[in-house]
Enzyme design. Structure first.
Site, short mmCIF file in Angstrom:
data_model
loop_
_atom_site.label_atom_id
_atom_site.label_comp_id
_atom_site.label_asym_id
_atom_site.label_seq_id
_atom_site.Cartn_x
_atom_site.Cartn_y
_atom_site.Cartn_z
N ASP A 33 0.82 -1.22 0.00
CA ASP A 33 0.00 0.00 0.00
C ASP A 33 0.86 1.27 0.00
O ASP A 33 0.68 2.15 0.85
CB ASP A 33 -0.94 0.02 1.22
CG ASP A 33 -1.62 -1.31 1.47
OD1 ASP A 33 -1.91 -2.01 0.49
OD2 ASP A 33 -1.85 -1.64 2.65
N GLU A 215 -11.41 -2.10 -3.36
CA GLU A 215 -10.71 -1.46 -2.25
C GLU A 215 -9.61 -0.55 -2.79
O GLU A 215 -9.42 -0.42 -3.99
CB GLU A 215 -10.13 -2.51 -1.30
CG GLU A 215 -9.07 -3.41 -1.89
CD GLU A 215 -8.56 -4.45 -0.91
OE1 GLU A 215 -9.21 -4.69 0.12
OE2 GLU A 215 -7.50 -5.06 -1.20
#
Length: 341
Positions: A33, A215
């Protein structure tokens, strides 16, 4: 002899200089991420660490391994936000620093989004104040918050559940009243509908029993064109990939104004040895002329959502219709020029 030594030294120096102008992926051995913020000539980078927030500072993201870093916050024990700290993002809003992240108290079902504030111009200085939870109405499971300004209005987009059980992850949007408070009801603008958004293994006892996943949403603007790039399918599969939403009307809170492109725009490349590319962010080169993508991926099939995911970056282009062209994930063996300075 002295002349030869001098020429050799110059050759070595030139080689070192040239090496600094190129790089190969991954940027670090591990780091899911990835996200960066550019401010006053420096990139401030972060990624998921799980139990703390760390900030890296560098003029060249390709040289992250030599960047200065600092632990800027460690959560207090025994709170609802002490564990599983995911997908932090640092933003500058109204001349203050904010970091947004998801966390829980030890159970994934408790995941919510939280924010810290630092009034110092230098995020390595000053103090980080815990501002609290950012909760929508209704207050449901939420991760991967991304904050952006559009037409002078602050918005947040994130991934969340419709109800209280782990069924599927949707993309939601809401206006913000200030950098730590939502100012409108949440609106769902994307749900998993295509097969490429539903890849997973229902028989895997370790991972969640759902495969319907949207997401990691990221706002992206190019001229007048506005997009949200999001990750799809289970992160534990090699089919983790990126999809694209495109704004087609003026109201961001109207779901009808978001068009989902029918095919993913960034997928694994077995030929290049890059698997499960996803949970990305975007940044510009220091001179502002190039657009780049930061993302994580695995080097081998079946490596899942663990610490083998590593941060990578590559330049993106733009199609004639205005949509982003992310191409394919490049091989770790490919030598790339650093962003233009």
């Amino acid at each position: 002899m002295r002349r030869k030594l001098l020429l050799l030294a110059l050759f070595v120096f030139a080689g070192m200089f040239a090496q600094k102008k190129t790089f190969t992926n991954p940027l670090l051995p591990s780091g899911a991420d990835p996200y960066s913020t550019y401010h006053n000539g420096y990139y401030y980078y972060t990624h998921t660490l799980g139990d703390k927030l760390i900030l890296w500072k560098t003029k060249n993201l390709a040289d992250l391994k030599n960047a200065e870093s600092k632990v800027i916050w460690t959560p207090p024990a025994g709170t609802e936000y002490s564990k599983e700290i995911w997908a932090p993002e640092f933003h500058i809003i109204n001349n203050k620093w904010y970091v947004y992240f998801a966390a829980d108290g030890g159970s994934n079902n408790q995941h919510r989004m939280y924010v810290l504030e630092n009034k110092s111009e230098d995020p390595f200085k000053g103090s980080w104040e815990f501002k609290g939870k950012i909760a929508a109405a209704p207050d449901r499971w939420a991760i991967d918050g991304n904050v952006f300004t559009y037409n002078n209005q602050l918005y947040m987009i994130w991934s969340g559940w419709e109800g209280t059980t782990n069924g599927q992850q949707n993309i939601y949007i809401a206006k913000m009243a200030n950098p730590w408070t939502l100012g409108s009801q949440r609106v769902v603008i994307s749900q998993p509908t295509y097969n490429w958004e539903k890849q997973g293994d229902l028989d895997d006892p370790v991972n969640p029993p759902h495969v319907n996943v949207n997401e990691g949403p990221q706002f992206l603007q190019h001229g007048k064109d506005v997009f949200i790039v999001f990750s799809s399918s289970g992160c534990w599969t090699d089919f983790y990939s990126l999809g694209l939403l495109q704004l087609t009307g003026p109201d961001l809170l109207n779901p009808q104004n978001w068009k989902k492109h029918p095919d993913p725009i960034f997928v694994k490349s077995e030929a290049n040895g890059v698997y499960a590319p996803g949970h990305n962010s975007f940044f510009k080169s220091p001179d502002g002329k190039e657009d780049w993508i930061l993302f994580h991926a695995n080097d081998n099939p079946g490596e899942g959502c663990g610490n083998k995911r590593s941060p990578r970056m590559q330049k993106i282009e733009w199609n004639k219709d205005g949509t982003p062209n992310l191409k394919i994930p490049v091989s770790n063996k490919e030598v790339l020029p650093i962003p233009t300075e």
